[in-house]
Design a protein around this motif. Sequence first.
Motif, PDB file in Angstrom:
ATOM      1  N   THR A  96      14.397   9.250  17.559  1.00 31.56           N
ATOM      2  CA  THR A  96      14.702   7.879  17.203  1.00 31.56           C
ATOM      3  C   THR A  96      14.593   7.161  16.029  1.00 31.56           C
ATOM      4  O   THR A  96      14.285   8.498  15.296  1.00 31.56           O
ATOM      5  N   LEU A  97      14.926   6.552  15.713  1.00 36.24           N
ATOM      6  CA  LEU A  97      14.798   5.561  14.546  1.00 36.24           C
ATOM      7  C   LEU A  97      13.475   4.704  14.001  1.00 36.24           C
ATOM      8  O   LEU A  97      12.932   4.602  15.200  1.00 36.24           O
ATOM      9  N   VAL A  98      13.114   5.639  12.459  1.00 36.19           N
ATOM     10  CA  VAL A  98      11.710   5.352  12.560  1.00 36.19           C
ATOM     11  C   VAL A  98      11.597   4.055  10.802  1.00 36.19           C
ATOM     12  O   VAL A  98      12.510   4.489  10.154  1.00 36.19           O
ATOM     13  N   ASN A  99      10.981   4.011  11.073  1.00 36.65           N
ATOM     14  CA  ASN A  99      10.357   2.488   9.351  1.00 36.65           C
ATOM     15  C   ASN A  99       9.625   3.899   8.591  1.00 36.65           C
ATOM     16  O   ASN A  99       8.877   4.225   9.037  1.00 36.65           O
ATOM     17  N   VAL A 100       9.471   4.096   7.042  1.00 36.77           N
ATOM     18  CA  VAL A 100       9.061   4.464   6.317  1.00 36.77           C
ATOM     19  C   VAL A 100       8.274   3.584   5.720  1.00 36.77           C
ATOM     20  O   VAL A 100       8.900   2.953   5.140  1.00 36.77           O
ATOM     21  N   PRO A 101       7.117   3.797   5.746  1.00 38.26           N
ATOM     22  CA  PRO A 101       6.346   2.658   5.192  1.00 38.26           C
ATOM     23  C   PRO A 101       6.800   2.552   3.289  1.00 38.26           C
ATOM     24  O   PRO A 101       6.873   1.478   2.663  1.00 38.26           O
ATOM     25  N   LYS A 102       6.660   3.895   2.524  1.00 35.23           N
ATOM     26  CA  LYS A 102       6.610   3.873   1.159  1.00 35.23           C
ATOM     27  C   LYS A 102       8.104   4.535   0.704  1.00 35.23           C
ATOM     28  O   LYS A 102       7.078   5.282   1.284  1.00 35.23           O
ATOM     29  N   SER A 103       8.655   4.830  -0.040  1.00 38.55           N
ATOM     30  CA  SER A 103       8.987   5.607  -0.672  1.00 38.55           C
ATOM     31  C   SER A 103       9.877   5.139  -1.734  1.00 38.55           C
ATOM     32  O   SER A 103      10.455   3.222  -2.478  1.00 38.55           O
ATOM     33  N   ARG A 104      10.239   5.934  -2.713  1.00 36.00           N
ATOM     34  CA  ARG A 104      11.076   5.533  -3.698  1.00 36.00           C
ATOM     35  C   ARG A 104      12.496   7.024  -4.372  1.00 36.00           C
ATOM     36  O   ARG A 104      12.018   8.114  -4.381  1.00 36.00           O
TER      37      ARG A 104
END
Length: 230
Positions: free
Chosen positions: A171-179
């Motif tokens: 499914t689609l997920v949210n990644v809390p923090k990335s850069r």
Amino acid sequence: FSVVGGVRYTEDKRDFAGCTADSGAGDLSRFFSPIVNSLRAARGLPPIAATAPGACVTLDANLNPGLQQKSLDENNVAFHAGLNWKPAPRTLIYATVSQGYKAGAFATLGSTTEVQLRPVTQEKLIAYEVGVKTNPLGSALQVNAAAFYYDYTDKQQRGRIIDPTFGGLSTLVNVPKSRIYGAEFDASLRPVDGLTIYASYLYRNTKLTEFTGINFSNQSEDFDGDSLKF
């Protein structure tokens, strides 16, 4: 010198209805119906009638197949601010900071349960950039260079979840923090009319800085330090 800026408020409302459905031939519904009733029996639920040809087979939280309906209501404030400096008539040096959002979304995929169709929330990006644009030889030569840093919150990414009935599902997920950070350069030279020579270079470094997700072994894993997909 010049200063530029802007602020925008956005409200985004989305309604979704979808499922994985039998093609109409009845093959998927005939295959799926006994599986559904065996799952319902394991939960102490009564059996249901066989799914009709052409109908939805995606299951809701109570193991009933059907069209899954969901909604998402979000808002945000985006902005852009920049400083431009022209030390010479054909040279611009600039610095900008921007905050923008990508709207929340519903996955479009083959779905066994409604869990896979739950939306991901909006993705937030704060982008910093400094650069220079110059054409020292007039229209014969154009040179651009920039460095940038992108700070993402809740970046949307294809991933996996654990469903209590079927285990690991896509499914689609949210990644809390990335850069992302990097630099780019391009130049175009027109030595004579009808001929343009072009060169460019891009360096980009991506990283997940906060994300615990599900791997292909259906185990929880800390992905901090991995690069972003795609």
